[in-house]
Every structure is written in structure tokens, then in C-alpha cells.
Design a protein around this motif. Sequence first.
Motif, PDB file in Angstrom:
ATOM      1  N   ARG A 183     -42.805  -2.708 -23.600  1.00 15.19           N
ATOM      2  CA  ARG A 183     -41.684  -2.565 -24.414  1.00 15.19           C
ATOM      3  C   ARG A 183     -40.573  -1.659 -23.913  1.00 15.19           C
ATOM      4  NH1 ARG A 183     -44.243  -1.528 -30.272  1.00 15.19           N
ATOM      5  NH2 ARG A 183     -42.386  -2.717 -31.140  1.00 15.19           N
ATOM      6  N   CYS A 184     -39.328  -2.242 -24.130  1.00 10.07           N
ATOM      7  CA  CYS A 184     -38.129  -1.207 -23.960  1.00 10.07           C
ATOM      8  C   CYS A 184     -37.897  -0.042 -24.893  1.00 10.07           C
ATOM      9  CB  CYS A 184     -36.736  -1.750 -23.674  1.00 10.07           C
ATOM     10  SG  CYS A 184     -36.653  -3.370 -22.532  1.00 10.07           S
ATOM     11  N   VAL A 185     -37.600   0.993 -24.682  1.00 14.87           N
ATOM     12  CA  VAL A 185     -37.275   1.951 -25.651  1.00 14.87           C
ATOM     13  C   VAL A 185     -35.965   2.460 -25.650  1.00 14.87           C
ATOM     14  CG1 VAL A 185     -39.762   2.658 -25.762  1.00 14.87           C
ATOM     15  CG2 VAL A 185     -38.124   3.909 -24.311  1.00 14.87           C
ATOM     16  N   TYR A 186     -35.234   2.970 -26.819  1.00 12.65           N
ATOM     17  CA  TYR A 186     -33.933   3.740 -26.985  1.00 12.65           C
ATOM     18  C   TYR A 186     -34.324   4.903 -27.272  1.00 12.65           C
ATOM     19  CZ  TYR A 186     -29.180   3.482 -27.638  1.00 12.65           C
ATOM     20  OH  TYR A 186     -27.545   3.721 -27.538  1.00 12.65           O
ATOM     21  N   VAL A 187     -33.850   5.962 -26.586  1.00  8.12           N
ATOM     22  CA  VAL A 187     -34.071   7.524 -26.900  1.00  8.12           C
ATOM     23  C   VAL A 187     -32.761   7.741 -27.244  1.00  8.12           C
ATOM     24  CG1 VAL A 187     -34.756   9.391 -25.813  1.00  8.12           C
ATOM     25  CG2 VAL A 187     -35.898   7.272 -25.379  1.00  8.12           C
ATOM     26  N   ARG A 188     -32.648   8.778 -28.077  1.00  9.57           N
ATOM     27  CA  ARG A 188     -31.434   9.615 -28.459  1.00  9.57           C
ATOM     28  C   ARG A 188     -31.959  11.030 -28.601  1.00  9.57           C
ATOM     29  NH1 ARG A 188     -31.042   5.116 -32.050  1.00  9.57           N
ATOM     30  NH2 ARG A 188     -29.130   3.828 -31.760  1.00  9.57           N
ATOM     31  N   GLY A 189     -31.109  12.256 -28.231  1.00  6.49           N
ATOM     32  CA  GLY A 189     -31.315  13.442 -28.575  1.00  6.49           C
ATOM     33  C   GLY A 189     -30.072  14.346 -28.729  1.00  6.49           C
ATOM     34  N   SER A 190     -30.146  15.330 -29.664  1.00  8.59           N
ATOM     35  CA  SER A 190     -29.168  16.194 -29.858  1.00  8.59           C
ATOM     36  C   SER A 190     -29.449  17.603 -29.776  1.00  8.59           C
ATOM     37  CB  SER A 190     -28.356  15.898 -31.046  1.00  8.59           C
ATOM     38  OG  SER A 190     -28.991  15.739 -32.100  1.00  8.59           O
ATOM     39  N   ILE A 191     -28.663  18.530 -29.784  1.00  4.82           N
ATOM     40  CA  ILE A 191     -28.811  19.943 -29.832  1.00  4.82           C
ATOM     41  C   ILE A 191     -27.507  20.473 -30.182  1.00  4.82           C
ATOM     42  CG2 ILE A 191     -29.431  22.344 -29.020  1.00  4.82           C
ATOM     43  CD1 ILE A 191     -31.260  20.925 -27.049  1.00  4.82           C
ATOM     44  N   GLY A 192     -27.320  21.093 -31.524  1.00  2.00           N
ATOM     45  CA  GLY A 192     -25.997  21.584 -31.769  1.00  2.00           C
ATOM     46  C   GLY A 192     -25.324  20.272 -31.765  1.00  2.00           C
TER      47      GLY A 192
END
Length: 135
Positions: free
Chosen positions: A115-124
Motif C-alpha cells: 500500500r502507498c502511504v501519504y505522510v504529513r508533518g508540522s512543527i510550529g
Amino acid sequence: MAREREGRGLGALRAGAAPAVLLLCAAGLLAAPPASAAAATGGCAGQLVKSLPFAGGEVRVYKSRTQACAAAVADAPGARRPMAVSVQPRGGVPLRDTGQFTRYAGPVTVGAINRCVYVRGSIGAGSAESGWILC
């Protein structure tokens, strides 16, 4: 003969056990993994396959045989600040970890066999997205 048995009682057992217990405790403290090991991986298992840098940190994506894992890791640990990370398997809903953290958000782990995955992330204010990866 009675004299020989006096030294083998419960008191002798306690005296012999105390150094052994101290040695085991000290060995446990010395063998503990360094605190930075968890911060280095963000708590994810597997092999690092992608790093998505942005202002203030990066999102690290790890892949094992059956799972994908991600963590948003700050460049410099410090005061609590808003952090978030999410991993969405294709055809599924995203799993998230959001909150006020000092070092990293996550780990977030999903099943990712074929399976493909979509990753998001944030800091401030900084953030990054991967697009569909690990296909």
C-alpha cells in the motif's frame, strides 16, 4: 560438623545476594538505551526510507516488512510547541498524533503491505508533505 552448617543459614544467603542484586541493578542502568536513541528514530521501528525537511524540523518515514511509520522531529528540542504528524494508507483514513510536544510528534504506524502511504508533518509554522510514497 555443626559448626560448618552455622555459616550456611539465611544470613549467609542474604549477605551473598546483596552484591549480586547490586551488580544486576548497575548492569541494568548501564545497559539502558540512550535517551537520544528514541529521539533519533522518533520511536519508529524499521528502516529510514524518507526524510522530509522543513523549517524547524523534519518528518522521518520508516518502513518495516509490514508497516509504515512516521514522526515529526524537531531540529532543537525545547519549549512545548504545536507538532503534528499523520500517515494515511491508500484507501484508508489518516492516523494522526497532534499536540504540544518538546521533541517529536508520533510515532504513527499503519499497516502498509503493498500500500502507498501519504505522510504529513508540522512543527510550529513549518510543514511538509510526502505525496504518495512507498508504492
